[in-house]
Structures are given as structure tokens and as C-alpha cells.
Design a protein around this motif. Structure first.
Motif, mmCIF file in Angstrom:
data_model
loop_
_atom_site.group_PDB
_atom_site.id
_atom_site.type_symbol
_atom_site.label_atom_id
_atom_site.label_comp_id
_atom_site.label_asym_id
_atom_site.label_seq_id
_atom_site.Cartn_x
_atom_site.Cartn_y
_atom_site.Cartn_z
ATOM 1 N N LYS A 290 3.895 -16.786 4.393
ATOM 2 C CA LYS A 290 2.719 -16.775 3.497
ATOM 3 C C LYS A 290 1.506 -16.175 4.204
ATOM 4 O O LYS A 290 0.515 -15.807 3.576
ATOM 5 N N ARG A 291 1.585 -16.107 5.514
ATOM 6 C CA ARG A 291 0.476 -15.542 6.280
ATOM 7 C C ARG A 291 0.352 -14.038 6.030
ATOM 8 O O ARG A 291 1.321 -13.381 5.654
ATOM 9 N N ALA A 292 -0.819 -13.517 6.313
ATOM 10 C CA ALA A 292 -1.005 -12.065 6.191
ATOM 11 C C ALA A 292 -0.146 -11.359 7.244
ATOM 12 O O ALA A 292 -0.028 -11.829 8.369
ATOM 13 N N LEU A 293 0.442 -10.232 6.835
ATOM 14 C CA LEU A 293 1.256 -9.452 7.768
ATOM 15 C C LEU A 293 0.553 -8.125 8.072
ATOM 16 O O LEU A 293 0.322 -7.312 7.174
ATOM 17 N N PHE A 294 0.212 -7.943 9.337
ATOM 18 C CA PHE A 294 -0.427 -6.709 9.802
ATOM 19 C C PHE A 294 0.608 -5.875 10.543
ATOM 20 O O PHE A 294 1.371 -6.418 11.339
ATOM 21 N N ILE A 295 0.617 -4.568 10.301
ATOM 22 C CA ILE A 295 1.556 -3.713 11.042
ATOM 23 C C ILE A 295 0.801 -2.568 11.724
ATOM 24 O O ILE A 295 -0.287 -2.181 11.291
ATOM 25 N N PHE A 296 1.419 -2.060 12.776
ATOM 26 C CA PHE A 296 0.971 -0.802 13.395
ATOM 27 C C PHE A 296 2.203 0.068 13.525
ATOM 28 O O PHE A 296 3.248 -0.392 14.000
ATOM 29 N N VAL A 297 2.119 1.310 13.102
ATOM 30 C CA VAL A 297 3.232 2.266 13.262
ATOM 31 C C VAL A 297 2.630 3.538 13.840
ATOM 32 O O VAL A 297 1.732 4.125 13.225
ATOM 33 N N GLY A 298 3.078 3.978 14.979
ATOM 34 C CA GLY A 298 2.511 5.248 15.452
ATOM 35 C C GLY A 298 2.829 5.568 16.891
ATOM 36 O O GLY A 298 3.474 4.794 17.607
ATOM 37 N N ARG A 299 2.365 6.738 17.282
ATOM 38 C CA ARG A 299 2.549 7.198 18.654
ATOM 39 C C ARG A 299 1.633 6.391 19.573
ATOM 40 O O ARG A 299 0.473 6.166 19.253
ATOM 41 N N LEU A 361 8.647 -1.875 7.298
ATOM 42 C CA LEU A 361 7.322 -2.415 7.615
ATOM 43 C C LEU A 361 6.330 -2.065 6.509
ATOM 44 O O LEU A 361 5.581 -2.927 6.040
ATOM 45 N N TYR A 362 6.310 -0.783 6.104
ATOM 46 C CA TYR A 362 5.392 -0.397 5.013
ATOM 47 C C TYR A 362 5.680 -1.243 3.756
ATOM 48 O O TYR A 362 4.759 -1.666 3.061
ATOM 49 N N ALA A 363 6.980 -1.451 3.488
ATOM 50 C CA ALA A 363 7.353 -2.162 2.262
ATOM 51 C C ALA A 363 6.951 -3.636 2.293
ATOM 52 O O ALA A 363 6.774 -4.253 1.253
ATOM 53 N N SER A 364 6.802 -4.193 3.497
ATOM 54 C CA SER A 364 6.553 -5.636 3.619
ATOM 55 C C SER A 364 5.100 -5.990 3.897
ATOM 56 O O SER A 364 4.675 -7.114 3.633
ATOM 57 N N ALA A 365 4.354 -5.046 4.468
ATOM 58 C CA ALA A 365 3.054 -5.400 5.053
ATOM 59 C C ALA A 365 1.958 -5.627 4.032
ATOM 60 O O ALA A 365 2.000 -5.135 2.903
ATOM 61 N N ASP A 366 0.943 -6.383 4.471
ATOM 62 C CA ASP A 366 -0.290 -6.524 3.694
ATOM 63 C C ASP A 366 -1.344 -5.545 4.202
ATOM 64 O O ASP A 366 -2.058 -4.938 3.415
ATOM 65 N N PHE A 367 -1.436 -5.411 5.526
ATOM 66 C CA PHE A 367 -2.447 -4.532 6.120
ATOM 67 C C PHE A 367 -1.806 -3.614 7.168
ATOM 68 O O PHE A 367 -0.904 -4.035 7.892
ATOM 69 N N LEU A 368 -2.299 -2.379 7.219
ATOM 70 C CA LEU A 368 -1.884 -1.443 8.272
ATOM 71 C C LEU A 368 -3.050 -1.297 9.245
ATOM 72 O O LEU A 368 -4.182 -1.012 8.831
ATOM 73 N N LEU A 369 -2.791 -1.469 10.527
ATOM 74 C CA LEU A 369 -3.846 -1.273 11.524
ATOM 75 C C LEU A 369 -3.836 0.178 11.983
ATOM 76 O O LEU A 369 -2.818 0.682 12.456
ATOM 77 N N MET A 370 -4.937 0.856 11.829
ATOM 78 C CA MET A 370 -5.026 2.255 12.262
ATOM 79 C C MET A 370 -6.436 2.506 12.816
ATOM 80 O O MET A 370 -7.231 3.239 12.238
ATOM 81 N N PRO A 371 -6.735 1.887 13.971
ATOM 82 C CA PRO A 371 -8.090 1.989 14.515
ATOM 83 C C PRO A 371 -8.245 3.228 15.402
ATOM 84 O O PRO A 371 -8.657 3.123 16.558
#
Ligand code: ADP
Ligand code: GLC
Length: 475
Positions: A290-299, A361-371
Motif C-alpha cells: 500500500k506504500r508509495a512505490l518509487f523507481i529509478f531506471v537509467g544509466r 517497474l513502469y507498470a507497477s510504480a507510483d513515482f519515477l525518480l529522475m533528478p
């Protein structure tokens, strides 16, 4: 219009980043607009010839450079004969596209010099009728130079800069090895660069038009802060420089069709997204789905803001949220993230490149981290929105152009903008501030879900930008 589109990587054949996605989706979109587009890329060892039905097209030729004979064999995709592949042992017979674990290959100048010659030889020998030659990044940037000098070809040339941080800088002796004319080329308004050669600068100097992948980045790269030492060159050439934002393939990145994800979903059948999240949390042993799910995908490179992410791990571990990080890249970051694998029960880290896992990950996540520290365009944030994810981004380059802070919008449903959370200053304080905003939004389930669904309906396709390219080709 007949276009020859040359790139060093094209999805799904070979991909290290967004260039491959663009080199697949833009030509497809132009074809949908009724244009004839040939694509050309190297037939690296790692390309699966059988799976994609890539066959020899009957053309083999030799090309002599600096007293050395180089042989090229030309292949095509059986199902789309306009997709061409160049095989040459120096270019293709190794693992990795540009580098291995020990760093960049020492003969990259020769490899991509050979590729550049071969692209033009293919065009000539196959008698392709071409109006525009469109090249991408430093690997194909010698093509406009060779067309203007050695080959004296008249077709219009367009260079797209996907990332100014990679320029292809080599010692000047490659001038001889690649038989590049010193007089017309080794100069400030050519490829000369602090007494070395710079392939990207060759493209900037010799192409008729230059594009980069967002409007903001087109401005940024003309300043010393983002210009990677080429800002002056770009200012001199600004009359032919234009920012055209990338799109994504909505065929490839489609939550309702994606074969990699557990449950397909759409705005109307949104429940699937929640099921994906529950399954993923179970699979990865993350607590409380139930918690928010944050993901990072990248180089893993400083460009992607991984320093901020590493600094923030000590915060992440204290938050009532789950984090999944997928990526690989520079050794130092692989080690830093590697040392955190399995350490915290709310942070899952996977080092590597994994297309299937990224889709889950994209299909499951709530937020994507891209800082990101800088970002020419960025595709992850657009892919994420397509899957109902809210991107949390720094306000730079293409991120600034494609993500608007949800607090700036009053009428979510009537906005055409992609919504997320944005922060101005690249530091831990503002990154954490943005995370806090994400938590508070997530607490308002109704609003969060409205924005998530809104993002799934935002148009991030190539349609508009492909038309802009077409106008540029015609101009
Ligand atoms: P860049 O080209 O700078 O790497 P983009 O955002 O333009 O960044 O494109 C990155 C592309 O590569 C996206 O399709 C993203 O999903 C994919 N990608 C990046 N890293 C990984 C990874 N470790 N595993 C799977 N896909 C990845
Ligand atoms: C580059 C950039 C990225 C962009 C991609 C495709 O790799 O880093 O921002 O989206 O190229 O143009």
C-alpha cells in the motif's frame, strides 16, 4: 521525401539508451507519414540475426583507407528491406558497442570512421535516391563532413545531438588514418578541437541543419554551463540549430499491449496497474504494497542524478515507501549501488540492463525518480507517464519541457501537459522537498489517481515532432 537515417544503435537490435529508441520510433513515424526512410546501423555481434530475420542483401565491397583494405557486407531486415545493416569485422566483432569493462575501445575513431564511409558507399552502390541524410551523435558525425569534402554530395544533411557530453575526441593522427582532408577540415570551423579532432564538431560544422532533442536543451547548450566546451561553436552555428522534443513509440511502450508486464491495463481498466504493483512487491519481498512505490531506471552516470540518489539512500531507508533502482554504468556507481544490494528491506537494487524488468517497474510504480543534473530530452519520464506514473524530475532540458508540477495546474483533466513533481535546484534539500510533496500527494488517493490516469492520456507520441522534422527536411 526519401531519407537515409544513420545511427550507431537502433531498438530492438542494439540499445544502450534513448538514442536507440529514437532511431527506431522517428523513422517509423515518418514512414507512417508516407515518407521513404532507410535506416542504417552496424551489425554488431550482439545483434540477433536469426530472431530479427536479418539477411545478407548481396552487396559486399572493399574500401581502402591509409593503405589498409576493409571489407563490408551489407544486410537487410527480411521483413523491412529499408532497414540496412553494415557488417565489418573491426566495427562489429566484439562484445559491447562503444566500450567494455576496461573503458572505451581504443579504435573507436577507426570503427565509426569506417561506418561513416560505409553508409555513403551503401547509398551510392545501392543507388538509393536520397533527399536528406539524417545523422545522430558523434558516431555518425563524419558523414556530413565526408559528403561535403571527399564525396561532394548534394543531399541535405541533418545532425541530431542527443547528448553533447559525448563528442568523440581523438588524437589528430586519425586524420591520416581516415584520409580526412587537413586543409578543409582541420580548422576551428571544422573538426579541429584543441589540436585534436572532435567528430561531433565535424557534424556541427558541416551539416546543413542541427537539431537537439528539446527546446530547453537547445538553449542550454549555447551556455558555458551546459555547452561541454562547444558552447561557442554552437552559438556560431545557432542559425541552423533547432530544438525538437523527442516522442516515444506508443506501440512499444503501451500498458495495454506490453508483453513484459503481468497485467495489461488502461485508463478504463486501471485495476491492472494495482495488481502489477502487488505482484512486484511480493516478487521482490518489499513490505506493504500500500506504500508509495518509487523507481529509478537509467544509466549510472552523474548526468542521471545518481549522486543525489546515493546521498538520499539514508533518507529512503527511513521513509514508509518502497524504492526500486535498476541501472548500470560507471564502475564507481556500480560498486556504490552494488554495496547496498539487500541491505534495506524497503530498497531493492538491481545492477544491470533489463528491458523486461524495466517494463514491470513502469507498470507497477507510483513515482519515477529522475533528478538529472542535465537531460537533453529524457524518455523515461514519458514512458513512465504512459504507464500512469508521476515523474519526480529536476527542471532541466527536456524534463522541463515535458513535465509540469501538478501544483501549477488547476484543472487537471483539461490540461494537455504531463504532470509530476519538479524541483529547481540540484541538491539534496530540494530533492527531499520534492519527495515530501510526492508523499503528501500520495496521501490524497483520489487526486493521485486522477493525475496518474491523466498522464496515461497525455500525448507523448512522435506525431507532432515527426511533422516538425519533415518541415525541416523540406526547408
Ligand atoms: P539516456 O538515453 O540518456 O540513457 P533516455 O531517458 O533518453 O536516457 O532513455 C533511456 C532508455 O533506456 C529508456 O528506454 C529506458 O527505459 C532504458 N533504460 C535505461 N537504463 C536501463 C536499464 N538498466 N534497464 C532497462 N532499460 C533501461
Ligand atoms: C541521450 C540523452 C537523453 C535523450 C536520448 C534520446 O542519450 O541523454 O536525454 O532522451 O539521448 O534523444
Amino acid at each position: 521525401m526519401n531519407i537515409l537515417f544513420a545511427a550507431s544503435e537502433i531498438f530492438p537490435y542494439a540499445k544502450t539508451g534513448g538514442l536507440a529508441d529514437v532511431a527506431h520510433a522517428l523513422p517509423e513515424s515518418l514512414r507512417d507519414e508516407g515518407q521513404k526512410v532507410y535506416t542504417v546501423m552496424p551489425l554488431y555481434n550482439q545483434v540477433d540475426r536469426e530472431k530479427y530475420e536479418i539477411i545478407y542483401n548481396g552487396l559486399t565491397f572493399d574500401y581502402w583507407l591509409f593503405g589498409v583494405r576493409h571489407q563490408f557486407d551489407i544486410f537487410e531486415n527480411k521483413n523491412n528491406r529499408d532497414e540496412l545493416f553494415i557488417y565489418n569485422p573491426v566495427l562489429c566483432d566484439r562484445w559491447g558497442l562503444y566500450n567494455d569493462d576496461f573503458g572505451d575501445f581504443g579504435d573507436n575513431a577507426l570503427r565509426f570512421g569506417l561506418f561513416s564511409y560505409a553508409v555513403l558507399e551503401v547509398m551510392i552502390r545501392l543507388k538509393l535516391k536520397i533527399d536528406v541524410v539524417h545523422v545522430n551523435d558523434w558516431q555518425t558525425s563524419l558523414i556530413p563532413l565526408l559528403m561535403k569534402t571527399r564525396y561532394k554530395l548534394k543531399q541535405k544533411t541533418v545532425l541530431t545531438i542527443h547528448n553533447l557530453a559525448y563528442q568523440g575526441i581523438f588524437p589528430k593522427k586519425v586524420m591520416d588514418e581516415l584520409e580526412i582532408d587537413w586543409k578543409s577540415c582541420f580548422k576551428f570551423d571544422g573538426l579541429e578541437y584543441f589540436d585534436n579532432v572532435n567528430f561531433l564538431k565535424a557534424g556541427i560544422s558541416f551539416s546543413d541543419s542541427i537539431t537537439t532533442v528539446s527546446k530547453t536543451y537547445a538553449q542550454e547548450i549555447q551556455t558555458p554551463a551546459f555547452g561541454e566546451t562547444l558552447d561557442e561553436t554552437l552559438r556560431v552555428n545557432s542559425y541552423k540549430l533547432k530544438g525538437i522534443v523527442n516522442g516515444i513509440s506508443t506501440e512499444v511502450f503501451s500498458p495495454s499491449k506490453d508483453k513484459f508486464i503481468d497485467k495489461n491495463f488502461s485508463i478504463d481498466e486501471y485495476g491492472g496497474k494495482l495488481e502489477n504493483k502487488i505482484n512486484l512487491c511480493k516478487e521482490l519481498g518489499l513490505k506493504d504494497d500500500k506504500r508509495a512505490l518509487f523507481i529509478f531506471v537509467g544509466r549510472f552516470t552523474s548526468q542521471k542524478g545518481v549522486d543525489l540518489i546515493l546521498d538520499a539512500i539514508s533518507l529512503f531507508k527511513t521513509y514508509e515507501a518502497n524504492f526500486v533502482i535498476l541501472g548500470s554504468g560507471e564502475d564507481i556507481y556500480n560498486h556504490s549501488f552494488g554495496s547496498l544490494v539487500g541491505v534495506y528491506d524497503n530498497i531493492h537494487i538491481k545492477i544491470g540492463y533489463d528491458e523486461a524488468f524495466s517494463r514491470k517497474l513502469y507498470a507497477s510504480a507510483d513515482f519515477l525518480l529522475m533528478p538529472s543534473l542535465f537531460e537533453p530530452c529524457g524518455l523515461n519520464q514519458m514512458i513512465a507517464m504512459e504507464y500512469g506514473v508521476l515523474p519526480l524530475v529536476s527542471k532541466t532540458g527536456g524534463l522541463k519541457d515535458t513535465v509540469t508540477d501538478f501544483t501549477d495546474i488547476k484543472d487537471i483533466e483539461n490540461s494537455s501537459l504531463g504532470l509530476g513533481i519538479t524541483f529547481d535546484e540540484y541538491n539534496l534539500f530540494w530533492f527531499n522537498h520534492a519527495l515530501a510533496k510526492a508523499f503528501s500527494l500520495y496521501g490524497n488517493k483520489d487526486k493521485f489517481e486522477r493525475i496518474s490516469k491523466h498522464n496515461m492520456g497525455v500525448d507523448n507520441s512522435w506525431i507532432h515532432s515527426a511533422k516538425e522534422y519533415l518541415n525541416l527536411y523540406k526547408s
